[in-house]
Structures are given as C-alpha cells and as structure tokens.
Write a protein that holds these residues in place. Structure first.
Motif, PDB file in Angstrom:
ATOM      1  N   ILE A 200       2.292  21.817  -9.982  1.00 18.95           N
ATOM      2  CA  ILE A 200       2.036  21.115  -8.727  1.00 18.95           C
ATOM      3  C   ILE A 200       1.060  19.985  -9.041  1.00 18.95           C
ATOM      4  N   GLU A 201       1.519  18.771  -8.822  1.00 20.43           N
ATOM      5  CA  GLU A 201       0.737  17.592  -9.222  1.00 20.43           C
ATOM      6  C   GLU A 201       0.402  16.743  -8.001  1.00 20.43           C
ATOM      7  N   GLY A 202      -0.877  16.382  -7.897  1.00 19.08           N
ATOM      8  CA  GLY A 202      -1.330  15.547  -6.790  1.00 19.08           C
ATOM      9  C   GLY A 202      -1.534  14.101  -7.238  1.00 19.08           C
ATOM     10  N   HIS A 203      -1.182  13.138  -6.368  1.00 16.50           N
ATOM     11  CA  HIS A 203      -1.322  11.703  -6.662  1.00 16.50           C
ATOM     12  C   HIS A 203      -1.867  10.990  -5.433  1.00 16.50           C
ATOM     13  N   THR A 204      -2.600   9.893  -5.670  1.00 15.60           N
ATOM     14  CA  THR A 204      -3.129   9.093  -4.563  1.00 15.60           C
ATOM     15  C   THR A 204      -2.759   7.622  -4.774  1.00 15.60           C
ATOM     16  N   ASP A 205      -3.092   6.822  -3.763  1.00 15.15           N
ATOM     17  CA  ASP A 205      -2.964   5.376  -3.934  1.00 15.15           C
ATOM     18  C   ASP A 205      -4.251   4.866  -4.582  1.00 15.15           C
ATOM     19  N   SER A 206      -4.393   3.583  -4.628  1.00 12.72           N
ATOM     20  CA  SER A 206      -5.530   3.002  -5.359  1.00 12.72           C
ATOM     21  C   SER A 206      -6.733   2.705  -4.473  1.00 12.72           C
ATOM     22  N   VAL A 207      -6.653   3.024  -3.185  1.00 18.85           N
ATOM     23  CA  VAL A 207      -7.771   2.772  -2.282  1.00 18.85           C
ATOM     24  C   VAL A 207      -8.881   3.784  -2.585  1.00 18.85           C
ATOM     25  N   GLY A 208     -10.088   3.301  -2.862  1.00 18.91           N
ATOM     26  CA  GLY A 208     -11.198   4.162  -3.214  1.00 18.91           C
ATOM     27  C   GLY A 208     -11.440   4.160  -4.711  1.00 18.91           C
ATOM     28  N   THR A 241      -2.551  20.118 -11.122  1.00 20.43           N
ATOM     29  CA  THR A 241      -3.181  18.988 -11.822  1.00 20.43           C
ATOM     30  C   THR A 241      -3.306  17.816 -10.854  1.00 20.43           C
ATOM     31  N   GLY A 242      -4.456  17.175 -10.854  1.00 16.53           N
ATOM     32  CA  GLY A 242      -4.657  15.964 -10.059  1.00 16.53           C
ATOM     33  C   GLY A 242      -4.644  14.739 -10.968  1.00 16.53           C
ATOM     34  N   TYR A 243      -3.803  13.749 -10.639  1.00 15.92           N
ATOM     35  CA  TYR A 243      -3.716  12.534 -11.446  1.00 15.92           C
ATOM     36  C   TYR A 243      -4.355  11.327 -10.769  1.00 15.92           C
ATOM     37  N   GLY A 244      -4.917  11.534  -9.591  1.00 19.09           N
ATOM     38  CA  GLY A 244      -5.548  10.408  -8.908  1.00 19.09           C
ATOM     39  C   GLY A 244      -4.561   9.278  -8.683  1.00 19.09           C
ATOM     40  N   GLU A 245      -5.005   8.066  -9.023  1.00 18.98           N
ATOM     41  CA  GLU A 245      -4.165   6.873  -8.847  1.00 18.98           C
ATOM     42  C   GLU A 245      -3.504   6.429 -10.153  1.00 18.98           C
ATOM     43  N   ALA A 246      -3.556   7.279 -11.176  1.00 19.64           N
ATOM     44  CA  ALA A 246      -3.143   6.867 -12.522  1.00 19.64           C
ATOM     45  C   ALA A 246      -1.626   6.763 -12.703  1.00 19.64           C
ATOM     46  N   GLN A 247      -0.815   7.383 -11.845  1.00 22.52           N
ATOM     47  CA  GLN A 247       0.634   7.380 -12.036  1.00 22.52           C
ATOM     48  C   GLN A 247       1.369   6.904 -10.770  1.00 22.52           C
ATOM     49  N   PRO A 248       1.193   5.634 -10.416  1.00 21.88           N
ATOM     50  CA  PRO A 248       1.874   5.129  -9.218  1.00 21.88           C
ATOM     51  C   PRO A 248       3.386   5.039  -9.441  1.00 21.88           C
ATOM     52  N   VAL A 249       4.138   5.215  -8.371  1.00 20.16           N
ATOM     53  CA  VAL A 249       5.595   5.049  -8.422  1.00 20.16           C
ATOM     54  C   VAL A 249       6.026   3.813  -7.636  1.00 20.16           C
ATOM     55  N   ALA A 250       5.072   3.144  -7.005  1.00 18.35           N
ATOM     56  CA  ALA A 250       5.357   1.932  -6.236  1.00 18.35           C
ATOM     57  C   ALA A 250       4.111   1.054  -6.255  1.00 18.35           C
ATOM     58  N   THR A 251       4.231  -0.146  -5.730  1.00 21.61           N
ATOM     59  CA  THR A 251       3.089  -1.058  -5.699  1.00 21.61           C
ATOM     60  C   THR A 251       2.027  -0.571  -4.722  1.00 21.61           C
ATOM     61  N   ASN A 252       0.770  -0.818  -5.069  1.00 29.10           N
ATOM     62  CA  ASN A 252      -0.326  -0.490  -4.176  1.00 29.10           C
ATOM     63  C   ASN A 252      -0.711  -1.684  -3.313  1.00 29.10           C
ATOM     64  N   ASP A 253       0.105  -2.732  -3.341  1.00 31.89           N
ATOM     65  CA  ASP A 253      -0.222  -3.946  -2.597  1.00 31.89           C
ATOM     66  C   ASP A 253       0.326  -3.920  -1.174  1.00 31.89           C
ATOM     67  N   THR A 254       1.154  -2.910  -0.853  1.00 34.46           N
ATOM     68  CA  THR A 254       1.715  -2.813   0.494  1.00 34.46           C
ATOM     69  C   THR A 254       1.475  -1.426   1.052  1.00 34.46           C
ATOM     70  N   ASP A 255       1.524  -1.352   2.396  1.00 33.48           N
ATOM     71  CA  ASP A 255       1.358  -0.042   3.043  1.00 33.48           C
ATOM     72  C   ASP A 255       2.453   0.927   2.609  1.00 33.48           C
ATOM     73  N   ALA A 256       3.679   0.414   2.545  1.00 29.80           N
ATOM     74  CA  ALA A 256       4.795   1.280   2.164  1.00 29.80           C
ATOM     75  C   ALA A 256       4.636   1.777   0.740  1.00 29.80           C
ATOM     76  N   GLY A 257       4.205   0.903  -0.152  1.00 32.55           N
ATOM     77  CA  GLY A 257       4.027   1.304  -1.542  1.00 32.55           C
ATOM     78  C   GLY A 257       2.918   2.329  -1.692  1.00 32.55           C
ATOM     79  N   ARG A 258       1.808   2.092  -0.999  1.00 36.72           N
ATOM     80  CA  ARG A 258       0.708   3.054  -1.084  1.00 36.72           C
ATOM     81  C   ARG A 258       1.116   4.414  -0.522  1.00 36.72           C
ATOM     82  N   ALA A 259       1.939   4.410   0.532  1.00 32.65           N
ATOM     83  CA  ALA A 259       2.408   5.676   1.108  1.00 32.65           C
ATOM     84  C   ALA A 259       3.239   6.450   0.090  1.00 32.65           C
ATOM     85  N   GLU A 260       4.046   5.751  -0.686  1.00 30.22           N
ATOM     86  CA  GLU A 260       4.843   6.433  -1.717  1.00 30.22           C
ATOM     87  C   GLU A 260       3.958   7.022  -2.806  1.00 30.22           C
ATOM     88  N   ASN A 261       2.866   6.332  -3.105  1.00 30.90           N
ATOM     89  CA  ASN A 261       1.984   6.809  -4.174  1.00 30.90           C
ATOM     90  C   ASN A 261       1.159   8.030  -3.748  1.00 30.90           C
TER      91      ASN A 261
END
Length: 270
Positions: A200-208, A241-261
């Motif tokens: 089980i892996e956790g991911h975030t966007d780049s905000v923060g 495992t928590g990966y933070g913002e290190a493994q994005p699957v979309a751009t962090n420049d848009t709301d939609a991309g950050r939501a995917e991350n």
C-alpha cells in the motif's frame, strides 16, 4: 369323512399354509434386495394355493344343492387372501439424494472445483467464475475486466491498482465515508485471496514541503492498511510506504494533475 370335518381340515391347512407364505414373504423383505425371492413366495403361487384350499373349503362347507357355488366362492376368496398374504408390502428403498458438499448448486459427482466458498458464483462444472479469463476468479479479482491475454499479478491486475476515490479529510490521513465503502470491497476480495500479500503506497502532490508530504503520504498509506485490518485482512499481509511527492503521474501545475498525484496504490507484495 363328513363334509364339516373336511372343511375344518382344509380350513386349518389354509391358515397354516398361507401363514407360512406370509412369514416367508415378510422375512424375505428384510433380506438383501440382491437375493431373489423363493418361487413359493410369489403372490401368484400363494394365490393359486389359496384358491385350491378355499375351493375345497367352499365345497366341503356347502350343501348338496350348492356345492358348485360354494366351491367357486371359496376359490375366489382363498385366491385373494393367499395373494394378499404373500404380497411384498415393504416400502421401496429410497435413493439417497445427490450430495453437494460445498453448496454451490453442482453435485459432488460433477463438481470439478470442490470446496468453493459459500456464496461464490460458479460455472456449470462448479468452478468459480473468471469473467475476464485472467486466471484469477472474480471473487478474488481486484481488477475485473482485464483485456484478454494480459499478464496479471495475484490481484488480477496488470500493474498497481490506483484506489480511485479513496480520499481523505483535508490535510489529514482520515478516510472519508466514501473511501471506507470502496475499501470494504477491496477487503472482501483480499479476505478471499488469503495467499497474496499487498503493498500500500501513499503519494501526494507537490504543495507543501517535501518532508511534510513524505510524512502525510506515509500516514495515509497506514490509514488504509489500518482500515483493511479492521475489516479482517491480517496486518502482516500488508506493507505500507509513503513516497510523498517523489513519484507524480501527472503535472503538478494544474488542479487536475495535482488531484491525480494525490493517490493511494495497491500492488502485490512479493
């Protein structure tokens, strides 16, 4: 010899003879069905004997003017009584009902997958349905509808499964009610697939900050594992495992991309 004496003797013969037939018939009904009855136990033979004896009684008991009628009545009555006494009245053997040990609707003799868990849908030969033919039964498959011929893992997925709509309260690791409902379905299939361990892996966007996102992603992965554990999935079957913002699957420049991350993924822990 007087007729009355003759009638008494023949009557006694009737009682003794037919009682013997009846006893033999009763005894034979308790013996193995594989053994054939003796010829003298057949209702026809007993009826014939009863008719002869009964006719004699009727003849001997009648007057000079009605001997023929008496013999006829005696013959009919004796034949009827004799046949009835020797008839086999034992109930027919009851065939045992076919067994269906696992209760899937397919009898054991035809069941190619005995021991199917209760309530699991099966095919005509008693095997759990595998709608996408990926080798993982539907009741264990976390990714139903996999394309034909695709290589899948023990979860029935081609790659890690993104637990979509598994969301958290704002800026926390607390699962929303909708997230818990989705995880209930995941837990059900993991309970049915006890031989598989999961990541089980956790991911975030780049905000923060990086450190904050790393901690939050770990807490969210742990929160999912804790909930699955509360639903009957052994905790030692899960690695978080928590990966933070290190493994994005979309751009962090848009709301939609950050939501995917902002996501939690489930994969096989080999």
């Amino acid at each position: 010899m007087k007729k009355s004496t003759t009638g008494l003797l023949l009557g006694s013969a009737l009682v003794v003879g037919l009682s013997g037939c009846a006893s033999s018939a009763s005894q034979s009904s308790m013996e193995s069905s594989a053994s054939a009855d003796a010829w003298y136990q057949h209702p026809f033979v007993c009826g014939l004997a009863g008719g002869l004896i009964g006719g004699g009684i009727g003849y001997a008991s009648s007057g000079e003017s009605d001997e023929d009628q008496g013999a006829a009545i005696g013959t009919t009555a004796g034949a009827t009584i004799g046949a009835m006494l020797c008839a086999d009245t034992s109930p027919a053997p009851v065939e045992p009902a076919p067994r269906d040990t696992d209760g899937d609707g397919v009898i054991d003799a035809d069941d190619q997958c005995p021991g199917t868990p209760a309530g699991v849908a099966v095919d005509a030969v008693g095997c759990p349905l595998d709608s996408d033919n990926d080798g993982v039964p539907d009741y264990q498959d976390q990714c139903p509808g996999t394309p034909a011929g695709a290589e899948v893992n023990a979860l029935g997925c081609e790659e890690d499964l993104v637990l979509r709509d598994v969301n958290f309260e704002f800026d926390s690791a607390t699962l929303t009610m909708g997230a818990e409902q989705i995880l209930d379905g995941v837990a059900e299939k993991l309970r049915a697939n006890r031989n598989v361990r999961v990541r089980i892996e956790g991911h975030t966007d780049s905000v923060g900050s990086d450190a904050y996102n790393q901690q939050l992603s770990q807490e969210r992965a742990d929160s999912v594992a804790d909930y699955l554990s509360s639903q009957g999935v052994a905790r030692d079957r899960m690695q978080t495992t928590g990966y933070g913002e290190a493994q994005p699957v979309a751009t962090n420049d848009t709301d939609a991309g950050r939501a995917e991350n902002r996501r939690v993924e489930l994969g096989e822990w080999e």
